[in-house]
Design a protein around this motif. Structure first.
Motif, short mmCIF file in Angstrom:
data_model
loop_
_atom_site.label_atom_id
_atom_site.label_comp_id
_atom_site.label_asym_id
_atom_site.label_seq_id
_atom_site.Cartn_x
_atom_site.Cartn_y
_atom_site.Cartn_z
N ALA A 24 -22.86 6.56 63.09
CA ALA A 24 -22.49 5.51 64.04
C ALA A 24 -21.06 5.68 64.56
O ALA A 24 -20.60 4.87 65.38
CB ALA A 24 -22.64 4.14 63.39
N GLY A 25 -20.35 6.70 64.09
CA GLY A 25 -19.00 6.95 64.58
C GLY A 25 -17.94 6.04 63.98
O GLY A 25 -16.86 5.88 64.56
N ARG A 26 -18.23 5.49 62.81
CA ARG A 26 -17.29 4.55 62.18
C ARG A 26 -16.31 5.23 61.23
O ARG A 26 -15.44 4.57 60.67
CB ARG A 26 -18.08 3.48 61.42
CG ARG A 26 -18.94 2.59 62.31
CD ARG A 26 -19.88 1.72 61.49
NE ARG A 26 -19.16 0.93 60.50
CZ ARG A 26 -19.77 0.24 59.53
NH1 ARG A 26 -21.09 0.26 59.43
NH2 ARG A 26 -19.05 -0.46 58.66
N VAL A 27 -16.44 6.55 61.07
CA VAL A 27 -15.64 7.26 60.07
C VAL A 27 -14.70 8.25 60.76
O VAL A 27 -15.11 8.98 61.67
CB VAL A 27 -16.55 8.00 59.07
CG1 VAL A 27 -15.71 8.75 58.04
CG2 VAL A 27 -17.50 7.03 58.40
N ALA A 32 -9.53 12.01 63.10
CA ALA A 32 -10.55 12.45 64.06
C ALA A 32 -11.90 11.86 63.68
O ALA A 32 -12.30 11.89 62.51
CB ALA A 32 -10.63 13.98 64.08
N VAL A 33 -12.61 11.31 64.67
CA VAL A 33 -13.93 10.74 64.41
C VAL A 33 -14.90 11.86 64.03
O VAL A 33 -14.96 12.90 64.70
CB VAL A 33 -14.46 9.99 65.65
CG1 VAL A 33 -15.90 9.52 65.41
CG2 VAL A 33 -13.57 8.80 65.97
N VAL A 34 -15.64 11.64 62.95
CA VAL A 34 -16.63 12.61 62.49
C VAL A 34 -17.99 11.91 62.44
O VAL A 34 -18.11 10.83 61.87
CB VAL A 34 -16.27 13.16 61.09
CG1 VAL A 34 -17.38 14.07 60.57
CG2 VAL A 34 -14.95 13.90 61.13
N THR A 35 -19.00 12.52 63.05
CA THR A 35 -20.34 11.93 63.06
C THR A 35 -21.36 12.76 62.30
O THR A 35 -22.54 12.44 62.30
CB THR A 35 -20.82 11.75 64.51
OG1 THR A 35 -20.80 13.01 65.18
CG2 THR A 35 -19.94 10.75 65.25
N ASP A 46 -7.61 12.43 54.67
CA ASP A 46 -7.45 11.01 54.97
C ASP A 46 -8.76 10.51 55.59
O ASP A 46 -9.00 10.67 56.78
CB ASP A 46 -6.29 10.81 55.95
CG ASP A 46 -6.11 9.35 56.34
OD1 ASP A 46 -6.59 8.47 55.59
OD2 ASP A 46 -5.50 9.08 57.40
N VAL A 47 -9.60 9.91 54.75
CA VAL A 47 -10.91 9.43 55.19
C VAL A 47 -10.83 7.92 55.37
O VAL A 47 -10.36 7.20 54.48
CB VAL A 47 -12.00 9.79 54.16
CG1 VAL A 47 -13.36 9.26 54.62
CG2 VAL A 47 -12.05 11.29 53.95
N ARG A 48 -11.30 7.45 56.52
CA ARG A 48 -11.28 6.01 56.81
C ARG A 48 -12.61 5.56 57.38
O ARG A 48 -13.25 6.29 58.15
CB ARG A 48 -10.15 5.67 57.79
CG ARG A 48 -8.75 5.96 57.23
CD ARG A 48 -7.65 5.77 58.26
NE ARG A 48 -6.35 6.09 57.67
CZ ARG A 48 -5.46 5.18 57.30
NH1 ARG A 48 -5.71 3.89 57.48
NH2 ARG A 48 -4.31 5.55 56.77
N VAL A 49 -12.99 4.32 57.04
CA VAL A 49 -14.17 3.68 57.60
C VAL A 49 -13.71 2.43 58.32
O VAL A 49 -13.07 1.56 57.72
CB VAL A 49 -15.20 3.32 56.51
CG1 VAL A 49 -16.38 2.55 57.13
CG2 VAL A 49 -15.71 4.56 55.81
#
Length: 235
Positions: A24-27, A32-35, A46-49
């Motif tokens: 869903a592109g939330r990460v 950088a957005v990862v899908t 650095d991982v973010r939700v």
């Protein structure tokens, strides 16, 4: 480590749910957005939700003897007591599967999404054992054979199960599926209404030494046995 697996291990969600969050592109990873759920990450990234940082947290697994009237969710919009409220942990715990509000007995809670997926995904066939008090009390052998062979429900035929009558009106049933209200519906399908339902085992773990509402954190050895539960051929 795959990104979805990293999120599951961090307690964000089960692995399957984490895949949906990523898609869903939330990460983001290093801004950088990862899908791609298979994107490779490690603890240095650095991982973010939804903009919030994700870090691996200490994983815990708890066993709870759920009382009747408590719902198997982390929160409830109707203000009913939840299983999470009965466990004294600083971690964000989630129930592994569900017991309906009227049912009692063993339920697991954890922040280990990978383990939760391992215990609930149908392909692993992790067994759960229940004791159901039914009416009418006289349960004929034919009804028990039907439960063992599988019964037809509105969502399909159940897999073979183990069933025995402990005493008049008390059936012990072991299944490895997890359909909604499955044990109640199976008993109704063979002509017996469930008036009390208790889960007494989940995989190798049994409901022992816990009063209703009581909880305890599982040992590392118990968690490892849970990870290995199910048929030997399961991946």
């Amino acid at each position: 480590m795959r990104l979805a697996k990293f999120l599951a291990h961090a307690g964000v969600a089960s692995r399957r749910a984490a895949e949906g969050i990523v898609a869903a592109g939330r990460v983001t990873v290093d801004a950088a957005v990862v899908t791609d759920p298979a994107h490779d990450v490690d603890d240095t990234r650095d991982v973010r939700v939804d903009g919030e940082p994700v870090a691996a947290e200490p994983r815990e697994v708890w066993a709870l003897n759920k009382p009747a009237g408590v719902v198997s969710t982390a929160s409830d919009t109707h203000g009913r007591p939840t299983v999470v409220e009965l466990v004294e942990s600083e971690q964000r715990l989630y129930p592994v599967g569900r017991l309906d509000a009227e049912s009692t007995g063993l339920i697991l809670l954890t922040n280990d999404g990978g383990l939760a997926d391992r215990l609930t995904h149908p392909r692993y066939e992790v067994e759960k054992t229940y004791r159901a008090r039914v009416l009418p009390q006289a349960v004929p052998e034919q009804a028990l054979r039907s439960l063992r062979d599988g019964v037809d429900l509105d969502d399909g035929r159940t897999s073979p199960a183990r069933a025995r009558q402990v005493e008049p009106g008390l059936i012990e049933l072991t299944i490895h599926e997890g359909r909604k209200r499955q044990v109640r519906r199976m008993c109704e399908a063979v002509g017996h209404r469930v008036i009390e339902l208790e889960r007494i085992a989940f995989g190798p773990l049994r409901l022992e030494g816990l009063d209703p509402g009581g909880a305890r954190r599982l040992s590392a050895a118990e968690v490892e046995r849970l990870r290995k539960s199910g048929p030997a051929h399961a991946p």
